[in-house]
Design a protein around this motif. Structure first.
Motif, PDB file in Angstrom:
ATOM      1  N   MET A 292       0.820  -1.213   0.000  1.00  0.00           N
ATOM      2  CA  MET A 292       0.000   0.000   0.000  1.00  0.00           C
ATOM      3  C   MET A 292       0.853   1.262   0.000  1.00  0.00           C
ATOM      4  O   MET A 292       0.495   2.249  -0.643  1.00  0.00           O
ATOM      5  N   ILE A 293       1.987   1.227   0.688  1.00  0.00           N
ATOM      6  CA  ILE A 293       2.889   2.384   0.654  1.00  0.00           C
ATOM      7  C   ILE A 293       3.380   2.610  -0.777  1.00  0.00           C
ATOM      8  O   ILE A 293       3.431   3.747  -1.253  1.00  0.00           O
ATOM      9  N   LEU A 294       3.722   1.535  -1.476  1.00  0.00           N
ATOM     10  CA  LEU A 294       4.137   1.667  -2.876  1.00  0.00           C
ATOM     11  C   LEU A 294       2.987   2.174  -3.745  1.00  0.00           C
ATOM     12  O   LEU A 294       3.159   3.078  -4.561  1.00  0.00           O
ATOM     13  N   TYR A 295       1.829   1.573  -3.582  1.00  0.00           N
ATOM     14  CA  TYR A 295       0.668   1.928  -4.405  1.00  0.00           C
ATOM     15  C   TYR A 295       0.267   3.388  -4.203  1.00  0.00           C
ATOM     16  O   TYR A 295      -0.088   4.081  -5.146  1.00  0.00           O
ATOM     17  N   TRP A 296       0.313   3.847  -2.951  1.00  0.00           N
ATOM     18  CA  TRP A 296      -0.067   5.221  -2.652  1.00  0.00           C
ATOM     19  C   TRP A 296       1.054   6.231  -2.926  1.00  0.00           C
ATOM     20  O   TRP A 296       0.845   7.432  -2.761  1.00  0.00           O
ATOM     21  N   ASP A 297       2.234   5.769  -3.296  1.00  0.00           N
ATOM     22  CA  ASP A 297       3.398   6.659  -3.432  1.00  0.00           C
ATOM     23  C   ASP A 297       3.668   7.414  -2.138  1.00  0.00           C
ATOM     24  O   ASP A 297       4.035   8.586  -2.135  1.00  0.00           O
ATOM     25  N   ALA A 298       3.517   6.744  -1.020  1.00  0.00           N
ATOM     26  CA  ALA A 298       3.742   7.343   0.297  1.00  0.00           C
ATOM     27  C   ALA A 298       5.213   7.167   0.670  1.00  0.00           C
ATOM     28  O   ALA A 298       5.560   6.425   1.592  1.00  0.00           O
ATOM     29  N   VAL A 299       6.076   7.859  -0.050  1.00  0.00           N
ATOM     30  CA  VAL A 299       7.524   7.704   0.116  1.00  0.00           C
ATOM     31  C   VAL A 299       7.952   7.939   1.565  1.00  0.00           C
ATOM     32  O   VAL A 299       8.754   7.182   2.115  1.00  0.00           O
ATOM     33  N   LEU A 300       7.413   8.966   2.179  1.00  0.00           N
ATOM     34  CA  LEU A 300       7.783   9.268   3.559  1.00  0.00           C
ATOM     35  C   LEU A 300       7.225   8.237   4.548  1.00  0.00           C
ATOM     36  O   LEU A 300       7.610   8.219   5.712  1.00  0.00           O
TER      37      LEU A 300
END
Length: 150
Positions: free
Chosen positions: A99-107
């Protein structure tokens, strides 16, 4: 009541909420780039769900609990448990990472090792201690043959 809130899905949902909030409110123009991150994220979420379902099926087949704070009736070492001693937690980690990858939640990336550390300290270590006390030599053999995570 608080004991029922201290379960891995609640920790997973908390980390997912933080990653989503970072993606939504503090994107800072950062992203993973092309759609490859979306594909990889989706595959990781799917793999996490499959691993978790396989583990739950195996635990149900052996008629033992999936609830972390409870004593296991049997030591499950078959199926997905031949590959990982903690496939449900592995699945949780795959879902969070995906989900972090999918959301582009780099931080949100630091949430992954933080989540693994919390799960290890709050759930894995106490569970393994209970299993070691109850199943003695059988659990010792199992830990020599099967890794904790992968």
């Amino acid at each position: 009541m608080l004991k029922w809130l201290d379960i891995p899905p609640v920790w997973l949902l908390g980390c997912l909420a933080l990653a989503w909030a970072q993606k939504t409110y503090v994107p800072m123009g950062l992203d993973f780039g092309t759609g490859l991150a979306d594909l990889l994220g989706g595959l990781m979420v799917g793999a996490g769900i499959v691993v978790m379902l396989l583990a739950v099926h195996e635990m149900r087949r052996h008629q033992t609990t999936i609830i972390p704070h409870m004593q296991a009736a049997r030591l499950v070492t078959t199926g997905i448990f031949k590959r990982s001693r903690n496939p449900i937690y592995l699945g949780d980690s795959l879902i969070l990472t995906g989900m972090i990858l999918y959301w582009d939640a780099v931080l949100g990336l630091p949430l992954i090792p933080l989540f693994v550390w919390i799960i290890e300290k709050r759930f894995v270590e106490p569970e393994e201690l209970r299993l070691k006390r109850k199943f003695l030599a059988e659990f010792s053999r199992y830990t020599q043959q099967t890794r904790r995570w992968l």
